[in-house]
Design a protein around this motif. Sequence first.
Motif, PDB file in Angstrom:
ATOM      1  N   HIS A  97       0.840  -1.211   0.000  1.00  0.00           N
ATOM      2  CA  HIS A  97       0.000   0.000   0.000  1.00  0.00           C
ATOM      3  C   HIS A  97       0.870   1.256   0.000  1.00  0.00           C
ATOM      4  O   HIS A  97       1.521   1.560   0.995  1.00  0.00           O
ATOM      5  CB  HIS A  97      -0.893  -0.067   1.250  1.00  0.00           C
ATOM      6  N   HIS A 135      -5.176   6.094  -5.639  1.00  0.00           N
ATOM      7  CA  HIS A 135      -6.620   6.055  -5.372  1.00  0.00           C
ATOM      8  C   HIS A 135      -7.446   5.853  -6.643  1.00  0.00           C
ATOM      9  O   HIS A 135      -6.976   6.078  -7.749  1.00  0.00           O
ATOM     10  CB  HIS A 135      -7.049   7.340  -4.669  1.00  0.00           C
ATOM     11  N   GLU A 191      -5.588   1.369  -4.579  1.00  0.00           N
ATOM     12  CA  GLU A 191      -6.410   1.426  -3.374  1.00  0.00           C
ATOM     13  C   GLU A 191      -7.786   1.830  -3.878  1.00  0.00           C
ATOM     14  O   GLU A 191      -8.038   3.003  -4.191  1.00  0.00           O
ATOM     15  CB  GLU A 191      -5.902   2.423  -2.336  1.00  0.00           C
ATOM     16  N   SER A 246     -10.699  -0.143   0.272  1.00  0.00           N
ATOM     17  CA  SER A 246     -10.881   0.642   1.504  1.00  0.00           C
ATOM     18  C   SER A 246     -12.144   1.478   1.443  1.00  0.00           C
ATOM     19  O   SER A 246     -12.565   1.917   0.377  1.00  0.00           O
ATOM     20  CB  SER A 246      -9.703   1.619   1.701  1.00  0.00           C
ATOM     21  N   HIS A 277     -13.665   5.006   2.165  1.00  0.00           N
ATOM     22  CA  HIS A 277     -13.232   6.399   2.344  1.00  0.00           C
ATOM     23  C   HIS A 277     -14.400   7.364   2.454  1.00  0.00           C
ATOM     24  O   HIS A 277     -14.204   8.557   2.643  1.00  0.00           O
ATOM     25  CB  HIS A 277     -12.360   6.854   1.170  1.00  0.00           C
ATOM     26  N   HIS A 284      -7.179  -0.290   6.064  1.00  0.00           N
ATOM     27  CA  HIS A 284      -7.554   0.450   7.298  1.00  0.00           C
ATOM     28  C   HIS A 284      -9.034   0.314   7.638  1.00  0.00           C
ATOM     29  O   HIS A 284      -9.826   1.256   7.484  1.00  0.00           O
ATOM     30  CB  HIS A 284      -7.138   1.918   7.221  1.00  0.00           C
ATOM     31  N   ARG A 327      -3.253   6.367  12.264  1.00  0.00           N
ATOM     32  CA  ARG A 327      -4.345   5.404  12.047  1.00  0.00           C
ATOM     33  C   ARG A 327      -4.342   4.266  13.083  1.00  0.00           C
ATOM     34  O   ARG A 327      -5.348   3.956  13.672  1.00  0.00           O
ATOM     35  CB  ARG A 327      -4.262   4.819  10.628  1.00  0.00           C
ATOM     36  N   ASP A 330       1.139   2.458   3.824  1.00  0.00           N
ATOM     37  CA  ASP A 330       0.228   3.495   3.309  1.00  0.00           C
ATOM     38  C   ASP A 330       1.004   4.799   3.125  1.00  0.00           C
ATOM     39  O   ASP A 330       0.509   5.889   3.410  1.00  0.00           O
ATOM     40  CB  ASP A 330      -0.969   3.667   4.263  1.00  0.00           C
TER      41      ASP A 330
HETATM   42 ZN   LIG Z   1      -7.039   4.865   2.354  1.00  0.00          ZN
END
Ligand SMILES: [Zn+2]
Length: 357
Positions: free
Chosen positions: A117, A149, A190, A215, A217, A245, A287, A310
Amino acid sequence: MADTTRYEGEPYDAGPVAALRRIAFLLERGREDTYKVKAFRGAAATILPMPTDEVAAAVEHGTLAKLPGIGASSAEVITEAVRGVVPRRLARLEQEHGGPLTEGGHDLRARLRGDLHSHSDWSDGGSPIEEMAFTAIELGHEYQVLTDHSPRLTVAHGLSAERLARQLDVVDAVNEHLAGAGFTLLKGIEVDILDDGSLDQTDELLARLDVRVASVHSKLKMERDAMTRRMVAAVRNPFTNVLGHCTGRLVTGGRGTRPPSQFDARAVFEACAENDVAVEINSRPERRDPPTQLLELARDIGCLFSIDSDAHAPGQLDFLVYGAERAEAAGIDPDRIVTTWPRDRLLAWADPQAARG
Ligand SMILES: [Zn+2]
Ligand SMILES: [Zn+2]
């Protein structure tokens, strides 16, 4: 990373680009403000293509600061490096940010072979793809997955199908240049988990990737049952390899704090275990996701895990030890952590065509 500690005034022969890159790395690793980092990364980018004697001439004539992207502090670093002494700024940052980030987790960190990631400046990261790859190599990784993303996350410049397709060609080109380095930049994403649990990219493109992190978001405060259905649907999607996450919480840092999303963690982690999806241990200090209780629940259910940085900047690739420390404290078997696996085993696991279960 090998001990590269430098002391002020000692001889230095790595050159100005290496000094500027190391300074930027240390600032990012130490979570300093990005504008400080930009000054050094920008200066490195300016002098990298210049012949050595031209840089030396600019030092002699005191004209460095006239070059684009070079200010007083980067000019000072370049001058000292060109003159063959350890730049004072570098020596100071080695003292401040060069030491171990954690007390524990170092044995497990040493077993990690890569990271699934990371973000480049194609979405909301701060550095170009190749700089992320160079730094991953310097950290000793066998593989780094580039996971910018997906389109729906417009605030983070999520990649349209067209831009992602173009990025895949860039990843191929980077790997061609790095052939023989014992390192592979892997293709990834991601991908946003949409409200109904579907993934925010076309199947055609998802199929061309090596690894997919899914993920949540948006709508982090969705009602518990709906959030559970959404996450379980995403985990069951044959393209999903890693649940990123999972609670979305923020415990500290410049973005403030945010409570964890509410969902039936047992149902979600059981779906992960059934579908061979790894639960991400997100290493970012703000996080610390999943929270310890959920980490232990996923451990007891028999999930796979992925310890990920990340990273949104090269120096943040070194955050893995934060996740390793938490995984070690939770007593997670290293063989359940997919990022301890060699590249080929990892790729076989992540292949959506491979049998599941
Ligand atoms: Zn994320
Ligand atoms: Zn991310």
